[in-house]
Design an enzyme around this catalytic site. Sequence first.
Site, mmCIF file in Angstrom:
data_model
loop_
_atom_site.group_PDB
_atom_site.id
_atom_site.type_symbol
_atom_site.label_atom_id
_atom_site.label_comp_id
_atom_site.label_asym_id
_atom_site.label_seq_id
_atom_site.Cartn_x
_atom_site.Cartn_y
_atom_site.Cartn_z
ATOM 1 N N GLU A 1 0.826 -1.230 0.000
ATOM 2 C CA GLU A 1 0.000 0.000 0.000
ATOM 3 C C GLU A 1 0.854 1.273 0.000
ATOM 4 O O GLU A 1 0.624 2.181 0.810
ATOM 5 C CB GLU A 1 -0.963 -0.006 1.201
ATOM 6 C CG GLU A 1 -2.003 -1.098 1.119
ATOM 7 C CD GLU A 1 -3.083 -1.022 2.187
ATOM 8 O OE1 GLU A 1 -2.959 -0.238 3.139
ATOM 9 O OE2 GLU A 1 -4.074 -1.774 2.067
ATOM 10 N N GLU B 1 -5.509 -8.473 -0.209
ATOM 11 C CA GLU B 1 -6.221 -8.160 1.047
ATOM 12 C C GLU B 1 -7.686 -7.952 0.697
ATOM 13 O O GLU B 1 -8.016 -7.024 -0.052
ATOM 14 C CB GLU B 1 -5.649 -6.910 1.731
ATOM 15 C CG GLU B 1 -4.280 -7.129 2.324
ATOM 16 C CD GLU B 1 -3.778 -5.955 3.159
ATOM 17 O OE1 GLU B 1 -4.615 -5.285 3.811
ATOM 18 O OE2 GLU B 1 -2.563 -5.714 3.149
HETATM 19 O O1 AHR Z 1 -4.985 -5.911 7.104
HETATM 20 C C1 AHR Z 1 -4.887 -4.769 7.901
HETATM 21 C C2 AHR Z 1 -4.192 -3.627 7.174
HETATM 22 O O2 AHR Z 1 -4.983 -3.208 6.104
HETATM 23 C C3 AHR Z 1 -2.876 -3.944 6.516
HETATM 24 O O3 AHR Z 1 -1.811 -3.841 7.400
HETATM 25 C C4 AHR Z 1 -2.778 -2.907 5.453
HETATM 26 O O4 AHR Z 1 -2.053 -3.349 4.328
HETATM 27 C C5 AHR Z 1 -4.215 -2.571 5.116
HETATM 28 O O5 AHR Z 1 -4.453 -1.223 5.143
#
Ligand code: AHR
Length: 496
Positions: free
Chosen positions: A173, A291
Amino acid sequence: MKKATIHIEKDFKLAQTDSRLFSSFLEHLGRAIYTGIYEPDHPSADENGYRMDVLKLIQELNVDYVRYPGGNFLSGYDWKDGIGAKEDRPRRLDLAWKTIESNQFGIDEFYDWSQKSGTKIMGAVNMGTGTPKEAGQLVEYCNFPGGTYWSDLRIKNGHKDPMDIKLWCIGNEMDGDWQICHLDADDYGKKALETAKIIKWIDDSVELVVCGSATTLQKTYPEWDRKVMEYTYDQVDYLSLHRYYENEGNDLDFMASFVDMDRFITTLVGTADYVKALKRGKKDINFSFDEWNVWYQQKQNPHDWEEAPKLLEDQYSLLDALVFAGMGMTLVNHADRVKIACLAQLVNVIAPIFTEKGGRAMKQTIFYPFQYLSKYGRGMVLKPVVISPKTETRYGETPLLHTSVVYDEENQMVTAFCLNIDEEDMTLTIQLQSFGKLSMAEHVCLDGKDLYAKNTFDDPDCVAPRQIIPEKGIFNNCEVLLPKHSWNVLRFKVEK
Ligand code: AHR
């Protein structure tokens, strides 16, 4: 009662699901590692300190890869802190989550855990405080056979054979201003390219994932993605996508999250194909949706500078599980381009598995849709014609029925995953004429009287799928009742 129809043709093929679509994620965050998968004092712990009760539940999910070690944590992490004698490892401030990292668990422990759990590692290199050189050193430590400083150190630390980690994320990110040492698209694109070159010089058998937009809500989306792919097209294989949804007060809007997720992927497929054309390239950039989940980001409870505090411990309801199922089906429906997807995360932190320190482990509601998608979502994804009643949501016109169909050609089984987001039961006609004769093997249904019901240690099976007696006989066309607000797994056996 509303009516819907799905017409399934066995030759309308989209793509085979990649087994990596059923992957997950463990970050050094809260209790994901410490008291999640690793708790040396726990009664179920093995000689390495791995919780066997948790490991057993993970195996029920049949997870393919596990992304590690972050997440936002990655951007401030020095992987060298987590190797060698445990008593010499430094305690550090983790600036991403404002906690203390003990470094009692690092890449060597994670490798051993992955071997024991039967999962594979999706590694990640730090593009925040980390340099391309340090990224290369990590890949050398893990994958180079021996005879160099870093590979010999791995051997000294107990791993004679290379770990052979085939998949690496270049940062996490990096478009987010919350990220440690966040970069703009140009700076990240250049850094990611140079890092990718170093990694591939060390091991050209690996595949690389470059950071895409952290969410569609980013102001830089989708320009970030275009720029990053333009810089890295020749070196990288996948663009990483992340997306979380939460209930902002309207249940129907929340249940329609799959519509938004579908548009996210479709937009970036177009962006990736634009870059391919611009580069006069031959390869497609595919996607790693590494994610995805429901996450109540507003309800965070910061605990400053504690070791393994309770962070992001969302307790999921039936409604959350329905939304989650819809997202998982959307990933399956993009199997031609989404090759990797990681349920974020796996234990305690926004997770399907929840533990007590020193005590029990249980299944959250989202455990079940993942389990069934992972079990029956492997095969050839078909493109059915779906005729569904529609409604208006924040995403515009939205079908009340969301469907994915997977054909397991080897075992001659057809599975239709069906989400009914309507507040009424729905009659579904399934047309399967192209398969000849079929029988119905199973109807699993996740529903309940209370959309907000959750599993707890006192009532761990409050929300769990139930078996509905399947229609009897041999047919090529059948009618099924989809209860209101339900997720259904309908399985058909093709008869000879
Ligand atoms: O999964 C929780 C967080 O969400 C992670 O650390 C990050 O990559 C995202 O913003």
